[in-house]
Write a protein that holds these residues in place. Sequence first.
Motif, PDB file in Angstrom:
ATOM      1  N   ILE A 465      16.652   3.175   0.230  1.00 20.17           N
ATOM      2  CA  ILE A 465      16.454   1.732   0.418  1.00 20.17           C
ATOM      3  C   ILE A 465      16.334   1.400   1.909  1.00 20.17           C
ATOM      4  O   ILE A 465      15.447   0.673   2.337  1.00 20.17           O
ATOM      5  N   ASP A 466      17.223   2.034   2.729  1.00 21.31           N
ATOM      6  CA  ASP A 466      17.201   1.718   4.164  1.00 21.31           C
ATOM      7  C   ASP A 466      15.956   2.240   4.866  1.00 21.31           C
ATOM      8  O   ASP A 466      15.409   1.584   5.747  1.00 21.31           O
ATOM      9  N   LEU A 467      15.523   3.434   4.516  1.00 19.70           N
ATOM     10  CA  LEU A 467      14.466   4.094   5.286  1.00 19.70           C
ATOM     11  C   LEU A 467      13.124   4.129   4.557  1.00 19.70           C
ATOM     12  O   LEU A 467      12.146   4.630   5.093  1.00 19.70           O
ATOM     13  N   GLY A 468      13.083   3.649   3.321  1.00 20.54           N
ATOM     14  CA  GLY A 468      11.833   3.644   2.557  1.00 20.54           C
ATOM     15  C   GLY A 468      11.327   5.032   2.221  1.00 20.54           C
ATOM     16  O   GLY A 468      10.127   5.287   2.200  1.00 20.54           O
ATOM     17  N   LEU A 469      12.242   5.966   1.975  1.00 22.75           N
ATOM     18  CA  LEU A 469      11.839   7.348   1.704  1.00 22.75           C
ATOM     19  C   LEU A 469      11.293   7.501   0.290  1.00 22.75           C
ATOM     20  O   LEU A 469      11.670   6.772  -0.622  1.00 22.75           O
ATOM     21  N   ALA A 470      10.393   8.462   0.129  1.00 19.40           N
ATOM     22  CA  ALA A 470       9.967   8.860  -1.212  1.00 19.40           C
ATOM     23  C   ALA A 470      10.642  10.181  -1.528  1.00 19.40           C
ATOM     24  O   ALA A 470      10.734  11.051  -0.667  1.00 19.40           O
ATOM     25  N   TYR A 471      11.170  10.314  -2.763  1.00 16.18           N
ATOM     26  CA  TYR A 471      11.833  11.557  -3.164  1.00 16.18           C
ATOM     27  C   TYR A 471      11.079  12.221  -4.294  1.00 16.18           C
ATOM     28  O   TYR A 471      10.633  11.569  -5.225  1.00 16.18           O
TER      29      TYR A 471
END
Lengths: 552, 380
Positions: A465-471
Motif C-alpha cells: 500500500i505504501d510503495l505501490g508494489l506489485a507482487y
Amino acid sequence: MSDDTILKIRNLKIDGKTGDEWLPILKGIDMDLKRGEVLGVIGESGAGKSTIGLAAMGYTRGGCRISGGTVDFEGTDLVKSSEAYRRKLRGKKIAYVAQSAAASFNPAHKLIDQYSEAPIQHGVMSSTDAATDATELYRRLQLPNPDEIGFRYPHQVSGGQLQRAMTAMAMSCRPDLIIFDEPTTALDVTTQIEVLSAIRDAVEQFGTAAIYITHDLAVVAQMADRIQVFKLGETIEEAETRKMLSSPEEAYTKSLWAVRSFKATAKPKPPADEVPIVELRNVDAAYGATPVLFDVNFKIHKGRTVAVVGESGSGKSTAARCITGLLPPTKGEILFNGEALPAGYRKRNKDQLRQAQMIYQMADTALNPKQRIEDIIGRPVGFYLGLSGKAQRERVRELLDLIEMEPDTYMHRFPGELSGGQKQRIGIARALAADPQFIICDEVTSALDQLVAEGILRLLDKLQIDLGLAYMFITHDLATVRAIADEVVVMQHGKVVEQGPKVEMFQPPHHPYTDLLLSSVPEMDPDWLSNLLGARERGEIVDAKTAGSADN
Amino acid sequence: MHPISKMALQRLALGIFTLFVVSVIIAGAVEFLPGDLAQEILGQAATPEAVAAFRAEVGLDKPPVERYFSWLGGVAQGDFGVSLATKRSISELISARLGNTLFLAGFAAVIAVPLAVTLGMLAALYRNTWFDRLVNVSTLSSISFPEFFVAYVLILFLSVGYGFDARWVLALIGLFLLVEGFGAVKEGKRIGRFSVIGTIFGIIGLAMVVNALFGWWNFKVGAVSAFPSISNISSGAEFGERVHRSFLPALTLTLVVTAHMMRMTRASIINLMASPYIEMARLKGMSPARIIVKHALPNALAPIINVIAVNLAFLITGVVVVEVVFVYPGLGQLLVDSVSKRDITVVQGCCLIFAATYILLNLTADILAIATNPRLLHPK
C-alpha cells in the motif's frame, strides 16, 4: 501404573548447549500415552515438540542433555537405562517417522534394504520374511507397484510416496509406539491427504500408539484422539481433540486457533487500459531437453498481488525464473511496463534488473551467514542506487525501519543471530533495497510458524500500500492465497489451468484441478478427512487421479 | 550408450590431448637444460670436432622441432625409440623399471589404503577420544617430515641396528597420557569409566616422565637390522625376496601417504554424521559401528576414492626421492639418471608415462565415484 499405559513421562527436563551455557529446552513435561492411542503434540517452532518426541525414545540430539525426570516406557525408565537397552527398543518397540523422508532415507541403499534393516538387526525376521513383509505393508499403505517399489533408490520415488515408505519402515517391527515428527509438513496439500489417510489406516489396523507432532492444527485434528499444546518447553493445555477444538481454555491456544484471520485490504480493479507491470505472453520454457512450461500467459498490475498456486513440479518457480531472466524462455516474451525484456538476465541492463526482485523461501540459506545485516542490505543499495559510505548506511537504516526492525539493534548482527521471521524480514529489506516496482515472493511464509507468517503477510501488505508494489506470490498454501491475493493463477503440469480475480476463483464452478486443491486444504473439523475421503470414494468430489495430480 | 561409458570415452580423448600437451612441454623443457648428451658423455676435455661428430651420430644436430616430431611419430606407433646414451630400446628399459615401480607402489598401496581407510573409520567412530587424537598426531607427524628423512630414520632403526634410548619415547607417551588423563578427569561427568581411565593415565604418564627426567630405568630398544637399506632388485628375484628387499621403501611411502587418506576418510564420514539419515539409523537402533560402515561410508566414498587416486598417482610418480635413497631400480631413479646424462628421449618417455598414470587414475576415480553413487548410476 495401569496395564494399558505404554508411555509415562514425568517432569522431564532437557537442556541444550548454547556456547558454554546450558539453557532449558523442556522445562518439566508430563505426558501419558495409552496403548493404541494417538496423541497430538502441537506448538510453534522452538516449543520443544521434536525434542519431546525424541525423548520418548530415550534419545537426545547432540548438544542436548536430560537434566531431570523420567521417561517410563513399558515399565522401564529410559533415562536411567543403558544405551544398549535403548538401542534394542529403538526401531523394534518404538519407531520414528521423520519430517523429510527424502533426507531421512539413506541415498545409498534401496528402500527395501532400509525397510529390512531393523527387523533383521533386531532379530525379528529373516531377510526373506522381511522382504515379503515389506511388500505387504507397501500394499497396505497404498503405494503404487508395491512388489517393485522397494527395489528403487530413494531419489527415484516421489516425496509423498517416500513419506509412506518411511511409515512402512517404521512399522516393520510392528512397534508399540511410533513418533510422527511433522510427517506431512513438506508435502503438497493434495499429497498430504493420501499420506494422512494411509498413516491413519495403518495406525488403526495395527493398534499402534502414536505421538503425532505438527504445527498444523487442522492436520492434528484429523489424526489425534487427544491434543497437548506446547509453548517454549512447557505444556499449555491438554484435552480430548473435540473438546480442545471446540472450547480451548488458554489464551495462547485460542491465539493459535485464530491465526488464519488476516485478510489483506481489497484493492480496486485496475482500469482495463492500464499497462501491466509484468506480462507473460505465450511463454514456453525447458530445462535442457525437458519442456516444463507450456504457453503460460498472465499479467500483474501495479499495486496488486497475483498468487500463483499449484503443487510442486507445476512450474510456479520456473515461471518466476523466466521473469527474472535466470531461465531464458524457449518461446514467447516477457513484457515489463509494456516493453519486451531481453530473455536472459545477462542481456538486461541494471535498471531492468533493479525493477524485479526476489524473496526466497528459505531465508536461512538465502542470506550469507558470514555477512552482517548492514552489508547484506547495503550491497544492493550500493550496486543499484550507487550509494556508498554514510548515504548507504542511512538508506539501510531507513529500510530496517520499513521492515519494523530497530536499526541500532540489528545492523551489526549476523543472520545466525536472528529468528526465522526476522531473517525473512531481512530478505524483504534486501529486495526493497533495489527500489523495485515488482517483487517475486517464492513461498516466503511456508517455512515459518503461522503467527510469524501472519506478521510477514501483514508487513508485505503494508509495504504494498505504501510503495505501490506489485507482487507475484508463489505458494501452495491456499490459506495464504485467501489472505493476500487479488488475483489467482492456478498451474498444473507447466500449464495455467485457471486464472481470475480471487473472489471468483473461490466460487464454483472450478476447473477439476482447482477443485482438488481447494478440497484438499485440511479443515479444523475432526471428521473432515473421513468425510472427504468418503465423498471422493463416492465420486461426489474430484479425486487426485481424475484431476491428474503429479504424485501418483 | 550408457552415460558412464560415454563420459569415459570423452575423458580418454581429452586425456590423449593432455598427453600431447605434456609431451610438448617436456620437449621444450629439456631443450632448456644446459649442455647436452655429447658434452656429458665426452667430458670437458673433448674437442669441438669430436662433440660435433657425436651429435651428428645420435641425431642431435637436427633442429629441436624436427627431432620432436620424429620422436612423436614413433611414440604414436608405440615405439619410444632408443636411449641416446646406451642405444638400448627405451620400451624395454622403461618396461622393466615400470614393473619395479608398480610393484613398489602396489606394495605400499596394499598396506596404506586399507590401513588409512580403517584408521579413518575408527577415528570417526571414536572421534575426539584419545584414540582419535593419537591416530591424528602420529599420521600427521609422519606426513610432516620429508620422505628422505623418514627413509633415513627407518634405515637407522630397522636396518643398521642403531636402536634408541627408550626413555625419551616413553616420556613422550607419558606426556600424551598425562594430557589425555587430565582431559578425561576434567570432562568426567559422572564417576565412571572415564574418570578412572583419566586417573590411571595420569599416574602412568607421570611415572614415565619422571623416569625420563631422573634417568632411572634405561634400556635400548629397536636394535633391529632385519631389512636391507639398499633395495637392489634383480629382474629374476623371487616374490618373497622382492617383498623383503622393498619393505623399507614401501614402509616409507606408507607413512607418507596414510595421513592424507586417513584424514579425508575421517572428515568425510564425520561430515555426514549430522545428516538426518544417520539420525534415522540411530533411531532404528543400529550400533555405532554399523552406522559408520553401512550408512556413512557408502555416502562418503566419492571424496575418499578421489584422495586415494591422487595418492596412488603419487606413489607411482612421486617416488623419485624414495627410490634414490634406497637405490631402488624404479622409473624415478631412471628419470633422475637420464636427466643428469641429458638422455632426452628417455626423460620424455618417463614423463609421458607419469602423465598417463595421473590421467588414468583420475579417470578411474571419477568413474568409481559415479558407480558408487546411486543418484548418478540410476537416474530417475
